[in-house]
Every structure is written in C-alpha cells, then in structure tokens.
Design a protein around this motif. Structure first.
Motif, short mmCIF file in Angstrom:
data_model
loop_
_atom_site.label_atom_id
_atom_site.label_comp_id
_atom_site.label_asym_id
_atom_site.label_seq_id
_atom_site.Cartn_x
_atom_site.Cartn_y
_atom_site.Cartn_z
N THR A 196 0.47 -1.22 0.41
CA THR A 196 -0.07 -0.13 0.42
C THR A 196 1.07 1.16 0.01
O THR A 196 2.13 1.07 1.23
N ASN A 201 -1.83 5.07 1.74
CA ASN A 201 -2.29 5.29 3.54
C ASN A 201 -2.53 6.11 3.80
O ASN A 201 -3.72 6.28 4.91
N ASN A 204 -6.04 6.86 3.90
CA ASN A 204 -6.75 5.40 4.31
C ASN A 204 -7.05 6.10 6.43
O ASN A 204 -7.86 5.58 6.88
C1 LIG Z 1 -7.21 0.85 6.13
O1 LIG Z 1 -7.12 1.10 7.33
C2 LIG Z 1 -7.82 -0.56 7.96
C3 LIG Z 1 -7.78 0.24 9.40
O2 LIG Z 1 -6.83 0.94 10.15
C4 LIG Z 1 -7.62 -1.57 7.38
O3 LIG Z 1 -8.48 -2.54 7.99
C5 LIG Z 1 -7.72 -1.71 5.92
O4 LIG Z 1 -6.29 -3.10 6.05
C6 LIG Z 1 -6.49 -0.54 5.65
N1 LIG Z 1 -7.04 -0.78 3.67
C7 LIG Z 1 -5.74 -0.08 3.25
C8 LIG Z 1 -6.00 0.03 1.69
O5 LIG Z 1 -5.07 -0.36 3.67
#
Ligand SMILES: *[C@@H]1O[C@H](CO)[C@@H](O)[C@H](O)[C@H]1NC(C)=O
Ligand SMILES: *[C@@H]1O[C@H](CO)[C@@H](O)[C@H](O)[C@H]1NC(C)=O
Ligand SMILES: *[C@@H]1O[C@H](CO)[C@@H](O)[C@H](O)[C@H]1NC(C)=O
Ligand SMILES: *[C@@H]1O[C@H](CO)[C@@H](O)[C@H](O)[C@H]1NC(C)=O
Length: 385
Positions: A196, A201, A204
């Motif tokens: 990622t 990040n 997110n």
């Molecule tokens: C975004 O953050 C959530 C919670 O921290 C996590 O479960 C998820 O995998 C993340 N998504 C990405 C695309 O990194």
C-alpha cells in the motif's frame, strides 16, 4: 483516525520577525515574499506551512506543504523521516512509481554508502516482514527487504507504512544523485509487492483535508513544493482544467495532439501521456521526438543528443500539447536547458522514450502547476506562476 498535528510554526528570523500570522499559508508566503524571506524560510522550516485550516479543527493541519530542493532542474527532492526517533532521508516525490524505499545499513553498494542509510535497530517502532523487494526504474535498480515503520512526510504522520530498505543498488545512477530514496505517488497497481503506497495509507487514515496533492516546480534551487491535501492558488494564474485519469497506474491521461507552428506534428490521432514528477524531461516515441526536434530547429550531435544555439531560443516556436481540447504551450525557454561551462549551446529537453507513452516530466510541470486528485481520479493543470 485523524492524526493530531499541532500548530508550531514560530519563526526566529534575525530581522526581528518572530511570529507571523498564520490564517492561511498563502498569506504567510506573500508576507515572506514581500520581505524577501521566502527562501530563507523554506531553508529553515521544511515543515508545517499550512495553507488551510478547517473550521472544525482549528489546531489541525490537514493541508501541508513539503518543500523541495532543485538540483540543476534535474532532481527535485524533499526530506521525510522514518522510525522512532526519526531518521531523516531525502526522497524524490515520484508520480511515476508507487513504492517508498530508502538505503539500509545492510547495503554495501557505493550508492548506499554515499547516502543516508536506515538503521532498523535504532527505531523502536520498526517491524521487519521477511519479504523481499526489487524495483527497476528507467535509470537504475534497487533490491532490498520490506519493513514497516512510522513515516513522517511534512507534518503528516503515517503509521504502519510498509517500505523498502535497499540491500543493493547496482549501477552508477544512484551513486551520484542528491536524494537518498524515492517516495512513489502513483496508483497502488504500480506498487511492487502490492505494498500500500504512502498516499493510500494517508487516505485510509483520513489524514488529509482532500484526497489530492499538488506540485509546483520552480527553476530556482528553492521554492518548489508538493502540497498534500490541497491546492494553493498562489502558485498559478487563471483556472484549473481537469482531465480524467485514463488508466490508474501512472497518472495517465489522453492527449489529443502536439502542435508546433500551428501544425499537428505528433500524436495526431491521439495518444496516452503521463504526468511524471520523477522524469526530468519530456519523452515520447523516437520518430515523433525527431519530428519535434526538427520543427523547433534542434540539431543532433555525434552522441545523438539534440542541441540549439542558445541565442536562437527567443525566436523558437512553442511546443503545444493539446489535452482535453485545451492547448498547453511550452515555450522554448522552458524546453531547453543551458549547459554548464558552455554559454553558447543549449540542450533540447525532448528525449526518446522506450515505450509508446508520452512522459510529461518536470519540463512540463514547471510550466503547469499539477494537481493529482485521487478522490476524483483526475489531473488538474493550471498555468504556474
Ligand atoms: C485501512 O485501514 C484499516 C483499519 O486500520 C485496515 O483494516 C485496512 O486494511 C486499510 N486499508 C488499506 C487499503 O490499507
Ligand atoms: C530474500 O532474499 C534473500 C537473499 O537473496 C534470500 O535468502 C531469502 O530467501 C529471500 N526471502 C524470501 C521470502 O524470498
Ligand atoms: C532517438 O531516436 C532517433 C530515431 O530512432 C535516433 O536517430 C536518435 O539518435 C535517438 N536519440 C538518442 C539520444 O538516442
Ligand atoms: C549562435 O548564433 C549567433 C547569432 O545567430 C551567432 O553569432 C553564433 O556564432 C552562434 N553560435 C554558434 C556556436 O553557432
């Protein structure tokens, strides 16, 4: 989760200004420019120039500016830190790739030895993954391992970021560059090992006011910037034209044609182009580039490079990129580069690319402030100041 970043820009410049109003970064920049202090400010305060303050979170910066240094119009790089306590690295913010990596202390290549190297054992937040990584760029390669740590970009704190630690950087290219590593700002589909990317990040973790970043590149050593989370109107004039991303890998868009002296000279039935901060020049298919070189009057030397007589630049035509029906002229002063120690000869900034893609690199971005909008998958272009 929102990371709280405290406002802490207090200046102590020697002419008596100790504190500046900070309602908006634009205003700050104007004040500093009036006083001729902008360069000194950027030199001493890499972080925390906010350009916008959301009303609901007066203490939170969600638009941050990362100043870049420019070496010879070829490399633009800024400082990030990794780990706890922070270890600093200079990186190219590269829209043409999607991984973050820096040299590690387990690398013995000359390229690593001549740069900052990350020491995992000196970061309390570091976690290894046992994964390997290998990335090939147009100019050089890196091989290494994947680690996880906190990455701070401007004042944005990106926790649990996977990144590459090079264990080998073969070849000469990375030996001589000023920057230590690369921070890719392309789409996740380009990322080696499916890691990622930093910007994903940040999205997110809801770190930003808007899920976009914008780039202003100056010809000066200082003054260039990547703005995360916002658009700064003080860097352009006129309106922003928005162009949809045609393929989500690079920041790829459809181009209509390329015009010189009112004649369509290349890309005449349309072509694909990428806006690439990590490429210095403008590159395209060899035959098209050859046609552009002839049309602008550049001559090939024995190394296959194209140059012009510098005193002819004033009379040379614009090269016009037509995108979404709008013309983006690049003047000769922008697509030529003075050679050091040779006042008379200027190099043409057009080069052959190995693929069919056109690469609109720093030569183009210096003329057009570029906005990379992940929320709407579009690129914004506006005439840079
Ligand atoms: C975004 O953050 C959530 C919670 O921290 C996590 O479960 C998820 O995998 C993340 N998504 C990405 C695309 O990194
Ligand atoms: C990573 O590379 C090292 C050295 O080449 C090798 O010994 C190791 O098995 C590799 N690890 C994985 C998970 O592929
Ligand atoms: C670019 O391609 C053209 C046409 O194939 C060739 O003549 C020229 O030498 C190439 N330029 C460089 C610098 O390789
Ligand atoms: C460059 O052009 C000027 C003006 O046309 C001329 O006087 C000069 O000799 C040229 N220089 C070279 C290296 O050709």
């Amino acid at each position: 989760m929102r990371s709280l970043v405290l406002l802490c820009v207090v200046l102590a410049l020697s002419d008596g200004i100790t504190r500046l109003p900070l309602e908006r970064g634009k205003k700050l920049r104007e004040i500093l420019r009036e006083k001729g202090l902008l360069h000194r400010f950027l030199q001493h305060h890499r972080y925390d120039i906010s350009t916008k303050f959301p009303h609901a979170f007066p203490d939170v910066l969600t638009v941050v500016s990362e100043p870049l240094l420019n070496t010879l119009d070829m490399e633009y790089y800024g400082t990030i830190s990794i780990g706890t306590p922070p270890q600093d690295f200079t990186v190219v913010f590269d829209t043409g790739s999607s991984n973050l990596w820096v040299p590690s202390i387990s690398c013995t290549s000359p390229a690593c030895q001549s740069h900052q190297m990350f020491n995992p054992s000196q970061s309390s937040t570091y976690k290894g993954t046992g994964q390997n990584l290998s990335i090939h760029y147009g100019t050089g390669d890196m091989e290494g391992t994947v680690g996880c740590d906190t990455v701070t970009v401007a004042s944005l704190v990106d926790t649990n970021q996977l990144f590459g630690l090079s264990t080998s950087e073969p070849g000469q290219f990375f030996v001589y560059v000023k920057f230590d590593g690369i921070l890719g700002l392309g789409y996740p589909s380009l990322a080696a090992d499916g890691i990622t990317p930093v910007f994903d990040n940040m999205m997110n973790e809801s770190l930003l006011e808007q899920n976009l970043f914008s780039v202003y590149l100056s010809r000066e050593t200082m003054g260039s910037t990547v703005i995360f989370g916002g658009i700064d109107e003080s860097y352009f004039t006129g309106s922003i034209n928005w162009i949809p991303v045609s393929y989500q890998g690079y920041w790829q868009i459809s181009m209509d044609s390329i015009i010189v002296n009112k004649q369509e000279i290349a890309c005449s039935s349309g072509c694909q182009a990428i806006i690439d901060t990590g490429t210095s020049l403008v590159a395209g298919p060899a035959l098209d580039i050859g046609d552009i070189q002839s049309a602008v009057g550049a001559n090939q030397n024995s190394y296959g490079e194209y140059s012009v007589n510098c005193s002819h630049i004033v009379a040379m035509p614009d090269v016009v990129f037509v995108i979404g029906g709008i013309q983006y002229p690049v003047p000769a002063l922008a697509y030529t580069e003075q050679i050091q120690n040779d006042q008379g000869t200027c190099m043409s900034s057009f080069q052959n690319s190995s693929a069919d893609l056109w690469i609109l690199g720093d030569v183009f971005i210096r003329v057009y402030y570029s906005i990379f909008d992940r929320a709407n998958n579009r690129v914004g272009l506006a005439k840079a100041i």
